[in-house]
Motif scaffolding. Sequence first.
Motif, mmCIF file in Angstrom:
data_model
loop_
_atom_site.group_PDB
_atom_site.id
_atom_site.type_symbol
_atom_site.label_atom_id
_atom_site.label_comp_id
_atom_site.label_asym_id
_atom_site.label_seq_id
_atom_site.Cartn_x
_atom_site.Cartn_y
_atom_site.Cartn_z
ATOM 1 N N GLY A 69 0.748 -1.146 0.090
ATOM 2 C CA GLY A 69 -0.078 -0.034 0.002
ATOM 3 C C GLY A 69 0.853 1.234 -0.009
ATOM 4 O O GLY A 69 2.198 1.249 -0.155
ATOM 5 N N VAL A 70 0.247 2.633 0.457
ATOM 6 C CA VAL A 70 0.781 3.735 0.141
ATOM 7 C C VAL A 70 0.670 4.378 1.616
ATOM 8 O O VAL A 70 -0.392 4.407 2.401
ATOM 9 C CB VAL A 70 0.108 4.743 -0.809
ATOM 10 C CG1 VAL A 70 0.611 6.100 -0.633
ATOM 11 C CG2 VAL A 70 0.133 4.075 -2.039
ATOM 12 N N ARG A 71 2.178 4.918 2.213
ATOM 13 C CA ARG A 71 1.690 5.461 3.440
ATOM 14 C C ARG A 71 2.015 6.901 3.254
ATOM 15 O O ARG A 71 2.991 7.508 2.593
ATOM 16 C CB ARG A 71 2.894 5.029 4.324
ATOM 17 C CG ARG A 71 2.753 5.464 5.853
ATOM 18 C CD ARG A 71 3.493 4.848 6.895
ATOM 19 N NE ARG A 71 2.832 3.488 7.208
ATOM 20 C CZ ARG A 71 2.094 3.093 8.000
ATOM 21 N NH1 ARG A 71 1.279 4.573 8.432
ATOM 22 N NH2 ARG A 71 1.612 2.040 8.082
ATOM 23 N N ALA A 88 -0.371 6.617 -7.828
ATOM 24 C CA ALA A 88 -1.333 6.400 -8.744
ATOM 25 C C ALA A 88 -1.208 4.913 -9.111
ATOM 26 O O ALA A 88 -2.199 4.350 -9.413
ATOM 27 C CB ALA A 88 -1.325 7.159 -9.938
ATOM 28 N N ALA A 89 -0.032 4.516 -9.478
ATOM 29 C CA ALA A 89 0.303 3.050 -9.979
ATOM 30 C C ALA A 89 -0.225 2.302 -8.799
ATOM 31 O O ALA A 89 -0.658 1.078 -8.947
ATOM 32 C CB ALA A 89 1.581 3.044 -10.346
ATOM 33 N N ALA A 90 0.205 2.514 -7.581
ATOM 34 C CA ALA A 90 0.193 1.375 -6.431
ATOM 35 C C ALA A 90 -1.430 1.417 -5.827
ATOM 36 O O ALA A 90 -1.786 0.501 -5.370
ATOM 37 C CB ALA A 90 0.936 1.936 -5.373
ATOM 38 N N GLN A 91 -2.144 2.651 -5.933
ATOM 39 C CA GLN A 91 -3.474 2.792 -5.344
ATOM 40 C C GLN A 91 -4.176 4.037 -6.258
ATOM 41 O O GLN A 91 -4.242 5.149 -5.735
ATOM 42 C CB GLN A 91 -3.549 3.082 -3.972
ATOM 43 C CG GLN A 91 -4.914 3.021 -3.268
ATOM 44 C CD GLN A 91 -5.782 2.029 -3.590
ATOM 45 O OE1 GLN A 91 -6.672 2.572 -4.794
ATOM 46 N NE2 GLN A 91 -5.710 1.008 -2.913
ATOM 47 N N GLY A 134 -8.117 1.082 5.439
ATOM 48 C CA GLY A 134 -6.825 1.694 5.803
ATOM 49 C C GLY A 134 -6.521 1.895 7.156
ATOM 50 O O GLY A 134 -7.710 1.623 8.089
ATOM 51 N N SER A 135 -5.754 2.683 7.734
ATOM 52 C CA SER A 135 -5.580 2.927 8.963
ATOM 53 C C SER A 135 -4.803 4.264 9.111
ATOM 54 O O SER A 135 -4.159 4.913 8.403
ATOM 55 C CB SER A 135 -4.743 1.868 9.881
ATOM 56 O OG SER A 135 -3.618 1.797 9.245
ATOM 57 N N VAL A 136 -5.033 5.019 10.394
ATOM 58 C CA VAL A 136 -4.250 6.175 10.652
ATOM 59 C C VAL A 136 -3.174 5.904 11.850
ATOM 60 O O VAL A 136 -3.667 5.180 12.882
ATOM 61 C CB VAL A 136 -5.188 7.254 11.141
ATOM 62 C CG1 VAL A 136 -4.432 8.488 11.557
ATOM 63 C CG2 VAL A 136 -6.156 7.687 10.216
ATOM 64 N N PHE A 172 -3.032 3.629 3.116
ATOM 65 C CA PHE A 172 -3.832 3.252 2.157
ATOM 66 C C PHE A 172 -3.520 1.934 1.473
ATOM 67 O O PHE A 172 -2.548 1.916 0.747
ATOM 68 C CB PHE A 172 -4.223 4.326 1.094
ATOM 69 C CG PHE A 172 -4.715 5.705 1.558
ATOM 70 C CD1 PHE A 172 -6.169 5.890 1.782
ATOM 71 C CD2 PHE A 172 -3.738 6.555 2.040
ATOM 72 C CE1 PHE A 172 -6.592 6.947 2.309
ATOM 73 C CE2 PHE A 172 -4.449 7.766 2.743
ATOM 74 C CZ PHE A 172 -5.723 7.987 2.661
ATOM 75 N N PRO A 173 -4.206 0.636 1.859
ATOM 76 C CA PRO A 173 -3.803 -0.611 1.083
ATOM 77 C C PRO A 173 -3.884 -0.554 -0.470
ATOM 78 O O PRO A 173 -4.715 0.127 -0.741
ATOM 79 C CB PRO A 173 -4.895 -1.616 2.020
ATOM 80 C CG PRO A 173 -5.304 -0.816 3.172
ATOM 81 C CD PRO A 173 -5.154 0.549 2.911
#
Length: 289
Positions: A69-71, A88-91, A134-136, A172-173
């Motif tokens: 995911g994206v952190r 954009a490619a990852a999520q 996702g998570s915070v 964001f997974p």
Amino acid sequence: MKPAPFEYHAPRSLDEALQTLADAGEGGKVLAGGQSLIPLLNMRLAAPAHLVDINRLDALAAVDVEAGGVRVGALARHAQVERSAPVAAAQPLLRRALRLVAHPVIRNRGTVVGSLAHADPAAELPAVLTLLGGSVRLARTGAVRDVPAATFFTGPLESAIQPGELAVSAFFPAPPPRSGTAFHELARRHGDYALAGIAALVVLDDEGRIASATVAGVSLGPVPVLLDVTEALGGKPADSADWASAARAVRDGIDPEADIHATADYRRHLAGVLAERALRDAAREAADA
Ligand SMILES: Cc1cc2nc3c(=O)[nH]c(=O)nc-3n(C[C@H](O)[C@H](O)[C@H](O)COP(=O)(O)OP(=O)(O)OC[C@H]3O[C@@H](n4cnc5c(N)ncnc54)[C@H](O)[C@@H]3O)c2cc1C
């Protein structure tokens, strides 16, 4: 109007920021992009005794594509995330949603994590985080915890962030294999908060049938509304799925409120229309994946 008096802090390190927030306790408020907080201060809808400006904490501006995911760091601006090709490619849903957030000038300054912390049920990013599961990440002096989206948003403009805590990043997974996403919303004017919006995630199985279909709603409840409409689609192939039945499930599964912008019935109707469009688009993308 001008804000009520407050003490301004501009910490130079994360440790200093966390200590300042710990000392300020209930009276502390974090200032990130200021796109939501400054108007609230000027209208005196918020009157914190201490404002902790995190804009000098450069390390928090990182956006990392990680395994899975994206952190997004707490100082990453909407525009920075929106324009990132690796993100954009990852999520892909992040860029789609961010293009619907306010106007470019606001996106140059506002932060992704600030939008999550603000927890406005009319905002796009809380719905995206909820849809993707996702998570915070929240930090305080000596402790860090990850709060899943499902428990992070606790009410309109309310979140799990406690006094003394700073949201340092959000995760964001990445989309699962054979999946697609879409985001549709309706606003009176481009850039306004949406009257209603739907983010959709569709996953197909190896035979091209719908394995799961979920939507998250914007402006349809006090927190982002998450609905699983897989059953309504009955494991059909994406090209013969009964989208109208999924739209019905969405209309039946929400309890939107009326306000000066729209009646509850109109919002419910809109949610169905937007869900049908978003699910179709997501399924099309999943079929091409
Ligand atoms: C005209 C206009 C239109 C807009 N339209 C939209 C829209 O269509 N969709 C949308 O989603 N948003 C919209 N916004 C809001 C915008 O996206 C904001 O940038 C965002 O809501 C908040 O991000 P920020 O960094 O500016 O946070 P700030 O305004 O600095 O802070 C907002 C709140 O979050 C808290 N906070 C911020 N960062 C942290 C942190 N790291 N840890 C703990 N607490 C924190 C603050 O204390 C405050 O309570 C609009 C704003 C304006 C002015």
